[in-house]
Design an enzyme around this catalytic site. Structure first.
Site, PDB file in Angstrom:
ATOM      1  N   GLY A 176       8.793 -20.736  -1.094  1.00  0.00           N
ATOM      2  CA  GLY A 176       9.103 -19.444  -0.509  1.00  0.00           C
ATOM      3  C   GLY A 176       9.423 -19.599   0.960  1.00  0.00           C
ATOM      4  N   ARG A 345     -15.510  18.532   2.289  1.00  0.00           N
ATOM      5  CA  ARG A 345     -16.671  18.119   1.496  1.00  0.00           C
ATOM      6  C   ARG A 345     -17.952  18.364   2.293  1.00  0.00           C
ATOM      7  NH1 ARG A 345     -18.201  16.501  -3.772  1.00  0.00           N
ATOM      8  NH2 ARG A 345     -19.760  14.843  -3.663  1.00  0.00           N
ATOM      9  N   GLN A 365     -19.591   8.985   9.363  1.00  0.00           N
ATOM     10  CA  GLN A 365     -18.299   9.296   8.742  1.00  0.00           C
ATOM     11  C   GLN A 365     -17.193   9.357   9.797  1.00  0.00           C
ATOM     12  OE1 GLN A 365     -17.804   9.136   5.684  1.00  0.00           O
ATOM     13  NE2 GLN A 365     -16.367  10.637   4.854  1.00  0.00           N
ATOM     14  N   ARG A 368     -16.155   5.904  10.503  1.00  0.00           N
ATOM     15  CA  ARG A 368     -15.386   5.322   9.399  1.00  0.00           C
ATOM     16  C   ARG A 368     -13.928   5.766   9.444  1.00  0.00           C
ATOM     17  NH1 ARG A 368     -18.700   6.534   3.917  1.00  0.00           N
ATOM     18  NH2 ARG A 368     -17.493   4.819   3.041  1.00  0.00           N
ATOM     19  N   GLU A 462       8.755 -10.438   2.497  1.00  0.00           N
ATOM     20  CA  GLU A 462       9.411 -10.652   3.791  1.00  0.00           C
ATOM     21  C   GLU A 462       8.610 -11.634   4.642  1.00  0.00           C
ATOM     22  OE1 GLU A 462      12.333  -9.588   4.717  1.00  0.00           O
ATOM     23  OE2 GLU A 462      12.741  -8.176   3.089  1.00  0.00           O
TER      24      GLU A 462
END
Length: 709
Positions: A176, A345, A365, A368, A462
């Site tokens: 490759g 949520r 959270q 994150r 690529e």
């Protein structure tokens, strides 16, 4: 605070706009009027999401994308299915959609810069369709024009008339990245004025050819060119008819097969191909970099074979630039889903209370997700920057203007770093978004799994990232060998021009003792300048030591990658992401709310990178004095403060970059935030949700077990 859109002073970068663009409800829907859990966040945003939308992308870019999206939403062929289709059906539909998109002609040559925006819109709907449309009807004719002569004008016309379908056959089963060792041959036969193509064994079979498995009629094939005297003239490109367009049957002398089901992108029929004394006309050699004359001799204007191959492969370099935007696009969709879900949520709350808070209110959270939100914005500005530079270069080429070798080398280097940086960052981003959405994020309808799989090949095609990124470090080391001052002329795009002051940069020390200074974007960019300078000098010295020990050039390169050249190349790409982001911020009005929030995002992006990736380098090198400030503590304090500042802006920030709900197609990430209503609707409408299994008897009858024992 609710900020109605008004006619406040427009930043200079937006003054060309008129109010008509703001009346486009497809581009600027009245999100603040939507009832649901996202409404409080939208009303507490510190900036206007519609102004931000026009900072992230131009009005022309949004218009181009929405023309594509609106067309698809109104066309029956582009309606989403609730079922996982068979591989054959995925390919059939992707092929049909690609033909329809090509036929619509969403931009003219004069608007070449909009090509990437149309591609972005197409890939956000279905990336397989982009491959089916982009490769045969865009990249293929471009390469024929770029590398070919007027001898193949009839083939270019046939592509424009949709009479033939093209593909690219470079990679082989056994090789490759190492193109010099590829085995497919094309031997010139003077008596018939033709080239005879041969594949010596299966290892030399052309593979991973997008569109070849079922649909391509012609291929640009890269093969070792031999003249009648037996001399090999290296890898050259040929346009090769492989199927009869009238009946799609493979021509005698060629074996074509399908590589089968992949992890994702199964709408693209990747195939393999082998030749057995297959003849093509002499005119089908793409002869701009080299030709065979009437006497059967190879002639070329390039004395250096590497430069000749460099020009040949330059025609394909736009792929890396495009992947930067495509990967960013996946990141935009993933973070939109995750942020809107986190704001909708609810879980837990104060003790002895029935109140539950959105999970976005929790620091864990926020950490994150919000740094990934900053990453998406950073990559968005970077992909816009590299796209502009590349398309400006290509347009000048088409207009007959010569591009300096330095510009070509630099765009090659930064795209060889930028493509891996974008692919890897988005890979990590999507995984964290998937986990942050819990069990619901694991549902296929959430789209996060598909986004993860769709981005995965961005780390491979690529150029496999770990191999490709060496091109960036090779560029930096080659210039450094001429002295620091050589970077002044070697970097017309500015990605490495700062290194002309490498000696001065390396004499610097960390001297910011306050959180506010430590988090200032300009100082964080200065730190990245130092990291790049230090890693370049460290790698350069490592190479010199290995050379002085008598190692071969292969061993020198091989033994200077891990902890040296690889880290250097990644830092080089990341540093340009920071620089491109900061450049866009400096274009905005100093007192605008949009500039303020973008500055916070850049501070978060750069500080988090330094804290998680480079803090050890800063200490081990002495850039941070042993008796100096606790830099990591400064950065972490600043990061936590920015999480609090950006939390209320997070929903509006994704509103500014998100595609419409039709494209996002995730019950967790719809613009109204009504997750459970959309999830219920999706589950109820999915076939077989309430049906009994056809094999129900095998669940409850003991006779089944008895019969199988």
């Amino acid at each position: 605070m609710n900020r109605e859109f008004d006619n406040l002073n427009t930043p200079k970068s937006l003054q060309f706009l008129n109010d008509s663009i703001f009346s486009r409800k497809d581009i600027f829907p009245d999100l603040h009027l939507l009832d649901g859990p996202l409404k409080p966040y939208r009303f507490s945003s510190s900036f206007d999401w519609r102004k931000m939308k026009l900072i992230v992308d131009s009005a022309a870019a949004w218009d181009a994308k929405f023309r594509v999206w609106n067309f698809m939403e109104g066309h029956k062929l582009f309606q989403k299915s609730h079922q996982t289709l068979s591989i054959d059906e995925q390919r059939r539909i992707a092929n049909q959609r690609a033909l329809v998109i090509f036929n619509e002609n969403f931009y003219d040559f004069d608007d070449l810069a909009l090509d990437s925006k149309v591609n972005s819109a197409v890939s956000s709907f279905e990336p397989s369709m982009l491959g089916k449309y982009k490769i045969p009807f865009d990249m293929f004719p471009f390469v024929l024009r770029f590398l070919g002569s007027d001898r193949i004008d009839h083939l270019i016309q046939a592509v424009d008339e949709m009479k033939i379908i093209g593909c690219f056959a470079l990679t082989e089963i056994g090789h490759g990245s190492n193109t010099q060792s590829m085995k497919t041959t094309a031997t010139y036969e003077q008596s018939s004025k033709s080239f005879v193509l041969n594949t010596p064994n299966f290892e030399a079979a052309k593979c991973w050819v997008g569109g070849l498995g079922k649909t391509a009629t012609h291929a640009v094939v890269y093969a070792q060119l031999y003249t009648p005297d037996g001399q090999c003239h290296g890898l050259n490109s040929f346009v090769v008819p492989v199927r009869d367009p009238k009946n799609m049957l493979v021509y005698p002398g060629i074996i074509i097969g399908d590589l089968g089901e992949k992890v994702s992108l199964n709408g693209i029929d990747n195939g393999f191909m082998m030749f057995n004394n297959y003849k093509i006309p002499k005119d089908y050699l793409l002869s701009k970099t080299g030709d065979v004359n009437e006497a059967g001799n190879f002639v070329t204007q390039f004395k250096d074979p590497k430069k000749r191959m460099g020009v040949s492969f330059a025609a394909l370099s736009g792929g890396r630039v495009g992947i930067c935007e495509i990967a960013t696009n996946y990141g935009v969709m993933a973070i939109t889903i995750a942020i809107r879900y986190a704001a909708s949520r609810k879980h837990f709350g104060p003790e002895n209370s029935d109140v539950e808070y959105p999970v976005l209110e929790y620091q864990s959270q926020q950490y994150r997700l919000i740094p990934h939100l900053a990453t998406v914005y950073a990559l968005k500005f970077f992909s816009n920057w590299i796209g502009r530079e590349y398309f400006d270069m290509m347009k000048k080429t088409f207009e007959g203007e010569k591009i300096s070798p330095e510009t070509g080398m630099e765009i090659h280097a930064i795209s060889s770093s930028g493509k891996p940086v974008c692919g890897w960052m988005v890979r990590d981003l999507i995984q964290d978004c998937r986990e942050a959405c819990g069990g619901h994020g694991y549902l296929k309808c959430a789209q996060l799994g598909d986004l993860r799989n769709n981005n995965d090949p961005n780390t491979t095609y690529e150029g496999e990232n770990n191999v490709l990124i060496q091109q960036a470090s090779n560029f930096l080391l080659a210039v450094r060998s001429k002295g620091w001052i050589a970077f002044e002329n070697a970097s017309p795009l500015g990605t490495a021009a700062f290194l002309k002051d490498g000696d001065k940069i390396l004499s610097m020390k960390w001297n910011w003792t306050k959180v506010g200074c430590a988090m200032k974007p300009e100082y964080l960019l200065t730190t990245f300048n130092w990291i790049c300078s230090y890693m370049l000098e460290k790698t350069f010295n490592r190479v010199k030591i290995l050379q002085q020990s008598g190692q071969s050039s292969f061993d020198v390169r091989n033994n200077s990658q891990t902890f040296h050249a690889n880290t250097l190349a990644v830092a080089y790409g990341q540093r340009q992401v920071v620089a491109a982001f900061l450049e866009e911020i400096h274009k905005l009005s100093p007192d605008s709310a949009e500039r303020e929030v973008l500055t916070k995002l850049l501070s978060l992006f750069a500080a988090n990178l330094i804290s998680t990736k480079y803090i050890g380098v800063l200490y081990e090198s002495g850039f941070i004095a042993s008796n100096g400030p606790n830099v990591n503590d400064l950065l972490q304090t600043g990061i936590l403060a920015l999480l609090t500042d950006l939390k209320n802006d997070a929903v509006s920030l994704v509103d500014s970059i998100a595609p419409p709900d039709f494209i996002l197609n995730s019950p967790l990430g719809m613009s109204d935030g009504n997750v459970y209503k959309h999830l219920e609707s999706y589950i109820y409408q999915t076939p077989d949700t309430f049906t009994r299994a056809s094999w129900w008897k095998e669940c409850v009858y003991k006779d089944f077990l008895t019969s199988k024992l």
